[in-house]
Design a protein around this motif. Structure first.
Motif, PDB file in Angstrom:
ATOM      1  N   THR A  64       0.841  -1.187   0.000  1.00 60.13           N
ATOM      2  CA  THR A  64       0.000   0.000   0.000  1.00 60.13           C
ATOM      3  C   THR A  64       0.877   1.239   0.000  1.00 60.13           C
ATOM      4  OG1 THR A  64      -1.704  -1.177   1.235  1.00 60.13           O
ATOM      5  CG2 THR A  64      -1.837   1.215   1.248  1.00 60.13           C
ATOM      6  N   PRO A  65       0.623   2.199  -0.894  1.00 63.79           N
ATOM      7  CA  PRO A  65       1.442   3.422  -0.936  1.00 63.79           C
ATOM      8  C   PRO A  65       1.522   4.115   0.416  1.00 63.79           C
ATOM      9  CG  PRO A  65      -0.007   3.328  -2.835  1.00 63.79           C
ATOM     10  CD  PRO A  65      -0.414   2.189  -1.922  1.00 63.79           C
ATOM     11  N   ALA A  66       2.647   4.775   0.648  1.00 61.93           N
ATOM     12  CA  ALA A  66       2.935   5.405   1.944  1.00 61.93           C
ATOM     13  C   ALA A  66       1.885   6.421   2.358  1.00 61.93           C
ATOM     14  CB  ALA A  66       4.305   6.073   1.905  1.00 61.93           C
ATOM     15  N   HIS A  67       1.326   7.183   1.402  1.00 59.97           N
ATOM     16  CA  HIS A  67       0.371   8.224   1.794  1.00 59.97           C
ATOM     17  C   HIS A  67      -0.946   7.625   2.273  1.00 59.97           C
ATOM     18  CE1 HIS A  67      -0.553   7.461  -2.455  1.00 59.97           C
ATOM     19  NE2 HIS A  67      -1.787   7.823  -2.162  1.00 59.97           N
ATOM     20  N   LYS A  68      -1.159   6.318   2.052  1.00 62.96           N
ATOM     21  CA  LYS A  68      -2.373   5.677   2.524  1.00 62.96           C
ATOM     22  C   LYS A  68      -2.156   4.966   3.853  1.00 62.96           C
ATOM     23  CE  LYS A  68      -4.425   4.940  -1.998  1.00 62.96           C
ATOM     24  NZ  LYS A  68      -4.804   3.954  -2.996  1.00 62.96           N
ATOM     25  N   LYS A  69      -0.956   4.400   4.055  1.00 60.84           N
ATOM     26  CA  LYS A  69      -0.708   3.655   5.291  1.00 60.84           C
ATOM     27  C   LYS A  69       0.789   3.586   5.560  1.00 60.84           C
ATOM     28  CE  LYS A  69      -1.532  -0.756   7.493  1.00 60.84           C
ATOM     29  NZ  LYS A  69      -2.544  -0.710   8.486  1.00 60.84           N
ATOM     30  N   GLY A  70       1.179   4.072   6.716  1.00 57.56           N
ATOM     31  CA  GLY A  70       2.565   3.927   7.138  1.00 57.56           C
ATOM     32  C   GLY A  70       3.571   4.659   6.270  1.00 57.56           C
ATOM     33  N   LYS A  71       4.838   4.458   6.566  1.00 54.18           N
ATOM     34  CA  LYS A  71       5.935   5.063   5.797  1.00 54.18           C
ATOM     35  C   LYS A  71       7.049   4.048   5.679  1.00 54.18           C
ATOM     36  CE  LYS A  71       5.304   9.891   5.757  1.00 54.18           C
ATOM     37  NZ  LYS A  71       5.013  10.252   4.399  1.00 54.18           N
ATOM     38  N   ILE A  72       6.744   2.933   5.046  1.00 55.11           N
ATOM     39  CA  ILE A  72       7.733   1.876   4.910  1.00 55.11           C
ATOM     40  C   ILE A  72       8.633   2.209   3.732  1.00 55.11           C
ATOM     41  CG2 ILE A  72       8.112  -0.582   4.522  1.00 55.11           C
ATOM     42  CD1 ILE A  72       5.248  -0.991   5.665  1.00 55.11           C
ATOM     43  N   GLY A  73       9.903   2.458   4.027  1.00 59.79           N
ATOM     44  CA  GLY A  73      10.858   2.773   2.970  1.00 59.79           C
ATOM     45  C   GLY A  73      11.416   1.518   2.331  1.00 59.79           C
ATOM     46  N   LYS A  74      11.640   1.606   1.028  1.00 60.60           N
ATOM     47  CA  LYS A  74      12.297   0.531   0.288  1.00 60.60           C
ATOM     48  C   LYS A  74      13.617   1.097  -0.222  1.00 60.60           C
ATOM     49  CE  LYS A  74       7.979  -1.692  -0.979  1.00 60.60           C
ATOM     50  NZ  LYS A  74       7.023  -0.792  -0.391  1.00 60.60           N
ATOM     51  N   GLY A 168      11.725  -1.503   4.913  1.00 62.58           N
ATOM     52  CA  GLY A 168      11.662  -1.160   6.325  1.00 62.58           C
ATOM     53  C   GLY A 168      13.018  -1.451   6.949  1.00 62.58           C
ATOM     54  N   THR A 169      13.020  -2.172   8.049  1.00 64.80           N
ATOM     55  CA  THR A 169      14.295  -2.538   8.690  1.00 64.80           C
ATOM     56  C   THR A 169      14.741  -3.952   8.320  1.00 64.80           C
ATOM     57  OG1 THR A 169      13.152  -3.272  10.685  1.00 64.80           O
ATOM     58  CG2 THR A 169      13.900  -0.981  10.650  1.00 64.80           C
ATOM     59  N   CYS A 170      14.016  -4.596   7.422  1.00 64.33           N
ATOM     60  CA  CYS A 170      14.385  -5.930   6.944  1.00 64.33           C
ATOM     61  C   CYS A 170      15.407  -5.766   5.827  1.00 64.33           C
ATOM     62  CB  CYS A 170      13.144  -6.660   6.433  1.00 64.33           C
ATOM     63  SG  CYS A 170      13.497  -8.296   5.778  1.00 64.33           S
ATOM     64  N   VAL A 171      16.613  -6.297   6.020  1.00 66.09           N
ATOM     65  CA  VAL A 171      17.682  -6.110   5.035  1.00 66.09           C
ATOM     66  C   VAL A 171      18.076  -7.443   4.406  1.00 66.09           C
ATOM     67  CG1 VAL A 171      18.617  -4.032   6.106  1.00 66.09           C
ATOM     68  CG2 VAL A 171      19.516  -6.257   6.757  1.00 66.09           C
ATOM     69  N   LEU A 172      18.590  -7.348   3.185  1.00 64.70           N
ATOM     70  CA  LEU A 172      19.048  -8.514   2.446  1.00 64.70           C
ATOM     71  C   LEU A 172      20.239  -9.168   3.125  1.00 64.70           C
ATOM     72  CD1 LEU A 172      18.721 -10.164  -0.163  1.00 64.70           C
ATOM     73  CD2 LEU A 172      20.251  -8.533  -1.273  1.00 64.70           C
ATOM     74  N   GLY A 173      21.132  -8.344   3.653  1.00 63.05           N
ATOM     75  CA  GLY A 173      22.331  -8.873   4.293  1.00 63.05           C
ATOM     76  C   GLY A 173      23.214  -9.596   3.303  1.00 63.05           C
ATOM     77  N   GLU A 174      23.841 -10.660   3.733  1.00 58.38           N
ATOM     78  CA  GLU A 174      24.767 -11.412   2.876  1.00 58.38           C
ATOM     79  C   GLU A 174      24.124 -12.672   2.298  1.00 58.38           C
ATOM     80  OE1 GLU A 174      27.706 -10.432   1.751  1.00 58.38           O
ATOM     81  OE2 GLU A 174      27.521  -8.568   2.859  1.00 58.38           O
ATOM     82  N   ASP A 187       2.836 -11.329  15.380  1.00 62.74           N
ATOM     83  CA  ASP A 187       2.434 -10.021  14.847  1.00 62.74           C
ATOM     84  C   ASP A 187       3.344  -8.893  15.327  1.00 62.74           C
ATOM     85  OD1 ASP A 187       0.389 -11.177  13.445  1.00 62.74           O
ATOM     86  OD2 ASP A 187      -1.174 -10.679  14.909  1.00 62.74           O
ATOM     87  N   GLU A 188       3.758  -8.940  16.606  1.00 60.22           N
ATOM     88  CA  GLU A 188       4.624  -7.887  17.146  1.00 60.22           C
ATOM     89  C   GLU A 188       5.995  -7.907  16.458  1.00 60.22           C
ATOM     90  OE1 GLU A 188       6.886  -6.754  21.278  1.00 60.22           O
ATOM     91  OE2 GLU A 188       4.872  -7.635  21.436  1.00 60.22           O
ATOM     92  N   GLN A 189       6.560  -9.084  16.279  1.00 65.05           N
ATOM     93  CA  GLN A 189       7.851  -9.195  15.594  1.00 65.05           C
ATOM     94  C   GLN A 189       7.744  -8.706  14.144  1.00 65.05           C
ATOM     95  OE1 GLN A 189       8.139 -13.420  16.339  1.00 65.05           O
ATOM     96  NE2 GLN A 189       9.944 -13.133  17.665  1.00 65.05           N
ATOM     97  N   THR A 190       6.653  -9.038  13.482  1.00 66.19           N
ATOM     98  CA  THR A 190       6.432  -8.611  12.096  1.00 66.19           C
ATOM     99  C   THR A 190       6.392  -7.097  12.010  1.00 66.19           C
ATOM    100  OG1 THR A 190       5.183 -10.641  11.650  1.00 66.19           O
ATOM    101  CG2 THR A 190       4.894  -8.815  10.104  1.00 66.19           C
ATOM    102  N   ARG A 191       5.648  -6.468  12.932  1.00 60.62           N
ATOM    103  CA  ARG A 191       5.551  -4.995  12.930  1.00 60.62           C
ATOM    104  C   ARG A 191       6.911  -4.349  13.178  1.00 60.62           C
ATOM    105  NH1 ARG A 191       0.499  -6.121  15.304  1.00 60.62           N
ATOM    106  NH2 ARG A 191       1.377  -6.087  17.388  1.00 60.62           N
ATOM    107  N   ARG A 192       7.677  -4.927  14.103  1.00 61.59           N
ATOM    108  CA  ARG A 192       8.987  -4.350  14.432  1.00 61.59           C
ATOM    109  C   ARG A 192       9.959  -4.476  13.259  1.00 61.59           C
ATOM    110  NH1 ARG A 192      10.191  -7.393  18.416  1.00 61.59           N
ATOM    111  NH2 ARG A 192      11.830  -8.614  17.458  1.00 61.59           N
TER     112      ARG A 192
END
Length: 196
Positions: A64-74, A168-174, A187-192
């Motif tokens: 969902t686009p940021a202006h509709k819900k949240g501000k999840i950066g890619k 978000g804070t989920c990174v590709l890493g190595e 659900d809490e871990q997913t949100r974080r």
């Protein structure tokens, strides 16, 4: 528990399970779990972090686009032709006019070193000895079709290679190209992890 699969999508693999013809590379070549859905597409000529999940809520939040819900950066690692000027970098940060509207402001950094170990791409990018290249980190908060490529082209920096590095804070890493790792999150871990 939500099943979340972090996948390092190779170049030339479509972000879908359905095959339009036998030679077409898709996610079906890597996964056979029918419960998984793609949470945000990645063009076949782009590489890197692709998230698959069985959670409808997470899928909706990430697509969902940021202006509709949240501000999840890619965040993307972008190899461009030429050496970017400050004017070009500032234009990308401010947002650029595209045919489908002006892009939202983006976070843009010129990189001296990459935050990942780069893998070989098949086929390799085109190289021209007389034209330098540079790597940028670009974080966007929306998802227009082929947005990063169109943004960099608009300011005179043609995109040679595009790797999604983080959602978000989920990174590709190595994580090696073509490899995945599966997380089982409440659900809490997913949100974080995804900054929801």
């Amino acid at each position: 528990m939500n099943k979340v699969v972090i996948f390092n999508k190779p170049y030339n693999v479509h972000s879908q399970f359905r095959k339009d013809h036998d030679e077409m590379a898709t996610l079906a070549d890597f996964f056979d779990d029918k419960s998984l859905r793609v949470a945000g597409r990645l063009d076949k000529d782009s590489e890197g972090l692709l998230i698959l999940t069985d959670s409808g809520e997470l899928n909706h939040a990430l697509t969902t686009p940021a202006h509709k819900k949240g501000k999840i950066g890619k965040t993307y690692l972008v190899q461009v032709e030429n050496t970017p000027t400050q004017i070009q970098l500032d234009a990308l940060r401010a947002g650029v006019p595209l045919k489908d509207g002006k892009t939202l402001p983006a976070k843009v950094k010129l990189l001296d070193t990459l935050p990942i170990t780069l893998w070989e791409r098949h086929p390799p990018i085109r190289e021209r000895k007389s034209i330098p290249t540079a790597w940028l980190s670009i974080t966007i908060f929306e998802g227009k079709n082929r947005q990063i490529r169109r943004m960099t082209a608009h300011v005179g920096l043609p995109c040679l290679r595009l790797i999604r590095h983080a959602v978000g804070t989920c990174v590709l890493g190595e994580l090696a190209v073509g490899q995945s790792r599966t997380l089982h999150l409440n659900d809490e871990q997913t949100r974080r992890i995804f900054g929801l």
